[in-house]
Design a protein around this motif. Structure first.
Motif, PDB file in Angstrom:
ATOM      1  N   SER A 230      -5.443  13.072   5.994  1.00  0.00           N
ATOM      2  CA  SER A 230      -5.320  14.414   5.435  1.00  0.00           C
ATOM      3  C   SER A 230      -3.858  14.776   5.196  1.00  0.00           C
ATOM      4  CB  SER A 230      -5.964  15.428   6.386  1.00  0.00           C
ATOM      5  OG  SER A 230      -5.739  16.746   5.931  1.00  0.00           O
ATOM      6  N   SER A 231      -3.618  15.527   4.136  1.00  0.00           N
ATOM      7  CA  SER A 231      -2.252  15.973   3.834  1.00  0.00           C
ATOM      8  C   SER A 231      -1.724  16.937   4.893  1.00  0.00           C
ATOM      9  CB  SER A 231      -2.219  16.646   2.465  1.00  0.00           C
ATOM     10  OG  SER A 231      -3.102  17.761   2.422  1.00  0.00           O
ATOM     11  N   GLU A 232      -2.633  17.579   5.633  1.00  0.00           N
ATOM     12  CA  GLU A 232      -2.191  18.500   6.681  1.00  0.00           C
ATOM     13  C   GLU A 232      -1.437  17.763   7.784  1.00  0.00           C
ATOM     14  OE1 GLU A 232      -5.691  20.423   8.028  1.00  0.00           O
ATOM     15  OE2 GLU A 232      -6.008  21.589   6.176  1.00  0.00           O
ATOM     16  N   VAL A 233      -1.778  16.508   8.015  1.00  0.00           N
ATOM     17  CA  VAL A 233      -1.070  15.727   9.030  1.00  0.00           C
ATOM     18  C   VAL A 233       0.383  15.529   8.617  1.00  0.00           C
ATOM     19  CG1 VAL A 233      -1.025  13.517  10.246  1.00  0.00           C
ATOM     20  CG2 VAL A 233      -3.212  14.595   9.700  1.00  0.00           C
ATOM     21  N   TYR A 234       0.606  15.214   7.335  1.00  0.00           N
ATOM     22  CA  TYR A 234       1.967  15.044   6.843  1.00  0.00           C
ATOM     23  C   TYR A 234       2.732  16.371   6.871  1.00  0.00           C
ATOM     24  CZ  TYR A 234       0.265  10.565   5.081  1.00  0.00           C
ATOM     25  OH  TYR A 234      -0.275   9.316   4.959  1.00  0.00           O
ATOM     26  N   GLU A 235       2.048  17.462   6.544  1.00  0.00           N
ATOM     27  CA  GLU A 235       2.707  18.768   6.565  1.00  0.00           C
ATOM     28  C   GLU A 235       3.142  19.142   7.978  1.00  0.00           C
ATOM     29  OE1 GLU A 235      -0.127  21.375   4.859  1.00  0.00           O
ATOM     30  OE2 GLU A 235       0.057  20.558   2.822  1.00  0.00           O
TER      31      GLU A 235
ATOM     32  N   ALA B 146       0.827  -1.213   0.000  1.00  0.00           N
ATOM     33  CA  ALA B 146       0.000   0.000   0.000  1.00  0.00           C
ATOM     34  C   ALA B 146       0.858   1.258   0.000  1.00  0.00           C
ATOM     35  CB  ALA B 146      -0.940  -0.015   1.209  1.00  0.00           C
ATOM     36  N   LEU B 147       1.982   1.223   0.717  1.00  0.00           N
ATOM     37  CA  LEU B 147       2.861   2.394   0.751  1.00  0.00           C
ATOM     38  C   LEU B 147       3.505   2.652  -0.608  1.00  0.00           C
ATOM     39  CD1 LEU B 147       4.654   1.883   4.193  1.00  0.00           C
ATOM     40  CD2 LEU B 147       2.885   3.569   3.641  1.00  0.00           C
ATOM     41  N   THR B 148       3.740   1.609  -1.394  1.00  0.00           N
ATOM     42  CA  THR B 148       4.392   1.795  -2.690  1.00  0.00           C
ATOM     43  C   THR B 148       3.477   2.458  -3.714  1.00  0.00           C
ATOM     44  OG1 THR B 148       3.741  -0.429  -3.409  1.00  0.00           O
ATOM     45  CG2 THR B 148       5.888  -0.184  -2.335  1.00  0.00           C
ATOM     46  N   VAL B 149       2.174   2.406  -3.518  1.00  0.00           N
ATOM     47  CA  VAL B 149       1.251   3.019  -4.485  1.00  0.00           C
ATOM     48  C   VAL B 149       0.430   4.125  -3.848  1.00  0.00           C
ATOM     49  CG1 VAL B 149       1.089   0.960  -5.920  1.00  0.00           C
ATOM     50  CG2 VAL B 149      -0.481   1.225  -4.005  1.00  0.00           C
ATOM     51  N   ASN B 150       0.874   4.631  -2.708  1.00  0.00           N
ATOM     52  CA  ASN B 150       0.121   5.690  -2.035  1.00  0.00           C
ATOM     53  C   ASN B 150       0.389   7.055  -2.641  1.00  0.00           C
ATOM     54  OD1 ASN B 150      -1.603   6.724   0.027  1.00  0.00           O
ATOM     55  ND2 ASN B 150       0.200   7.375   1.172  1.00  0.00           N
ATOM     56  N   THR B 151       1.551   7.242  -3.239  1.00  0.00           N
ATOM     57  CA  THR B 151       1.905   8.525  -3.847  1.00  0.00           C
ATOM     58  C   THR B 151       1.721   8.472  -5.354  1.00  0.00           C
ATOM     59  OG1 THR B 151       4.211   7.828  -3.931  1.00  0.00           O
ATOM     60  CG2 THR B 151       3.525   9.114  -2.015  1.00  0.00           C
TER      61      THR B 151
ATOM     62  N   ALA C  96      10.148  15.367  11.041  1.00  0.00           N
ATOM     63  CA  ALA C  96      10.068  13.900  11.071  1.00  0.00           C
ATOM     64  C   ALA C  96      10.527  13.325   9.740  1.00  0.00           C
ATOM     65  CB  ALA C  96       8.633  13.466  11.370  1.00  0.00           C
ATOM     66  N   ASN C  97      11.265  12.224   9.805  1.00  0.00           N
ATOM     67  CA  ASN C  97      11.668  11.540   8.583  1.00  0.00           C
ATOM     68  C   ASN C  97      10.602  10.526   8.178  1.00  0.00           C
ATOM     69  OD1 ASN C  97      12.022   9.284  10.294  1.00  0.00           O
ATOM     70  ND2 ASN C  97      14.185   9.819  10.643  1.00  0.00           N
TER      71      ASN C  97
ATOM     72  N   LEU D 161       5.843   7.088   9.440  1.00  0.00           N
ATOM     73  CA  LEU D 161       5.141   5.809   9.372  1.00  0.00           C
ATOM     74  C   LEU D 161       4.745   5.320  10.760  1.00  0.00           C
ATOM     75  CD1 LEU D 161       4.203   3.295   7.788  1.00  0.00           C
ATOM     76  CD2 LEU D 161       6.521   2.398   8.033  1.00  0.00           C
ATOM     77  N   VAL D 162       5.676   5.396  11.714  1.00  0.00           N
ATOM     78  CA  VAL D 162       5.439   4.843  13.037  1.00  0.00           C
ATOM     79  C   VAL D 162       4.548   5.747  13.883  1.00  0.00           C
ATOM     80  CG1 VAL D 162       6.557   4.124  15.185  1.00  0.00           C
ATOM     81  CG2 VAL D 162       7.590   3.544  12.981  1.00  0.00           C
ATOM     82  N   ASN D 163       4.763   7.057  13.814  1.00  0.00           N
ATOM     83  CA  ASN D 163       4.075   7.982  14.716  1.00  0.00           C
ATOM     84  C   ASN D 163       2.863   8.668  14.108  1.00  0.00           C
ATOM     85  OD1 ASN D 163       6.082   7.549  16.735  1.00  0.00           O
ATOM     86  ND2 ASN D 163       7.434   9.003  15.694  1.00  0.00           N
ATOM     87  N   VAL D 164       2.727   8.611  12.776  1.00  0.00           N
ATOM     88  CA  VAL D 164       1.610   9.304  12.132  1.00  0.00           C
ATOM     89  C   VAL D 164       0.691   8.320  11.420  1.00  0.00           C
ATOM     90  CG1 VAL D 164       0.956  11.037  10.430  1.00  0.00           C
ATOM     91  CG2 VAL D 164       2.972  11.411  11.858  1.00  0.00           C
TER      92      VAL D 164
END
Length: 323
Positions: free
Chosen positions: A213-218, A120-125, A225-226, A231-234
């Motif tokens: 939401s993309s705001e969480v990643y921002e 799933a992570l490989t096709v999420n972007t 965060a790397n 992945l682990v915390n978000v």
């Protein structure tokens, strides 16, 4: 590998018109009488056969008493005792089959979970060719189970199968592994089911990733965060409910898998692959001990209901604590 998805434009949903109240309206202004056909079908297809199975489990019902099964001799709890201690004459007892089914379902779910998450992570972007990769990931999952079992049965054939020839060519194992009988039959069943079912976790996790939401990643980028920390915390905390549901449904599906071992090994299967659904089939429709098969079916239903009730209980407690 980035785990942050590219936001996609979603067309605005049309505004639903307000339902009119009238005759037949019930709670929430919905015509609840429209549910009666579905309820009737559930009663006919599920409810009545379930009650018949429970009744049969208390009878001494076989090929000799089947014609007048309503008046078959009453056996009481003897079928349940036989199921848990002796089982049928060509297979394992229900306890042994229960252990095989539990080991098979839990191990398979444990193996497919990281595979599904990574896929799933490989096709999420968003990137070129992502649609094709998504379609390729679904090939094992959309194939009929009996086709998957037939393909793997041919691959596990002794000496001539692809698996034996490949392992022998790489000097990793002997060419006579005997995957379809003996101790290796359990691992053959696990390998075939892992290949066929990992895409279920992939679909569930991908749906959860697209809902973050993309705001969480921002916000995580602002905190420095790397990718691993994201992945682990978000990501994983956001997916805990979806992952819990996926693990539950996957475990129950593997526990109740009949087609794969039936086509892969035939009947009677090796003791190491004698899962509970296959044991029920052999007892009921090959040895014609319908009372014993009914008792095993009831035991299976009770076992499958336990994790479902536990999951619903934990989910409700989580909702209460969040409120």
């Amino acid at each position: 590998m980035s785990i942050q998805p590219v936001p996609e434009t979603v067309p605005a949903a049309p505004i639903a018109s307000k339902p009119q109240s009238g005759k037949g309206a019930a709670v929430g202004k919905r015509p609840m009488w429209l549910m009666w056909p579905s309820i009737l079908l559930l009663v006919v297809i599920i409810g009545i056969p379930f009650l018949i199975a429970v009744y049969i489990s208390f009878l001494n019902l076989d090929q000799y008493t089947l014609r007048s099964w309503i008046h078959a001799p009453w056996a009481g709890l003897s079928n349940y005792i036989t199921a848990l201690t002796a089982g049928n004459v060509v297979g394992a007892s229900a306890l042994v089959s229960l252990g095989v089914s539990l080991a098979f379902s839990l191990l398979t779910t444990l193996l497919i979970t990281p595979i599904g998450i990574l896929a799933a992570l490989t096709v999420n972007t968003q990137y070129r060719g992502r649609t094709i990769i998504r379609a390729l990931y679904l090939i094992p999952y959309v194939m009929p189970t009996f086709v998957t079992a037939l393909v793997w049965r041919m691959m596990f054939l002794n000496r001539t199968g692809l698996v034996d020839r490949l392992l022998a060519g790489l000097h990793l194992a002997d060419i006579n592994m005997y995957w379809l009988l003996g101790p290796n039959s359990f691992w053959a069943m696990v390998i075939a089911d892992v290949w066929a079912s990992w895409a279920f976790v992939y679909i569930m996790v991908l749906a959860g990733l697209q809902s973050i939401s993309s705001e969480v990643y921002e916000a995580a980028d602002v905190d420095g965060a790397n990718a691993w920390q994201k992945l682990v915390n978000v990501v994983l905390p956001q997916l805990r409910h979806i992952l819990g549901l996926a693990l539950l449904l996957s475990t129950l599906n593997h526990f109740n898998n009949f087609t794969l071992p039936f086509v892969l090994f035939g009947t009677p299967p090796p003791i190491q692959a004698d899962v509970l659904p296959l044991n029920i089939f052999v007892s009921s429709f090959q040895l014609f001990n319908f009372g014993l098969g009914g008792a095993m079916a009831v035991i299976t239903l009770i076992i499958m209901l336990i994790p479902g009730f536990m999951y619903i209980r934990v989910l409700r407690l989580g909702e209460v604590s969040a409120a």
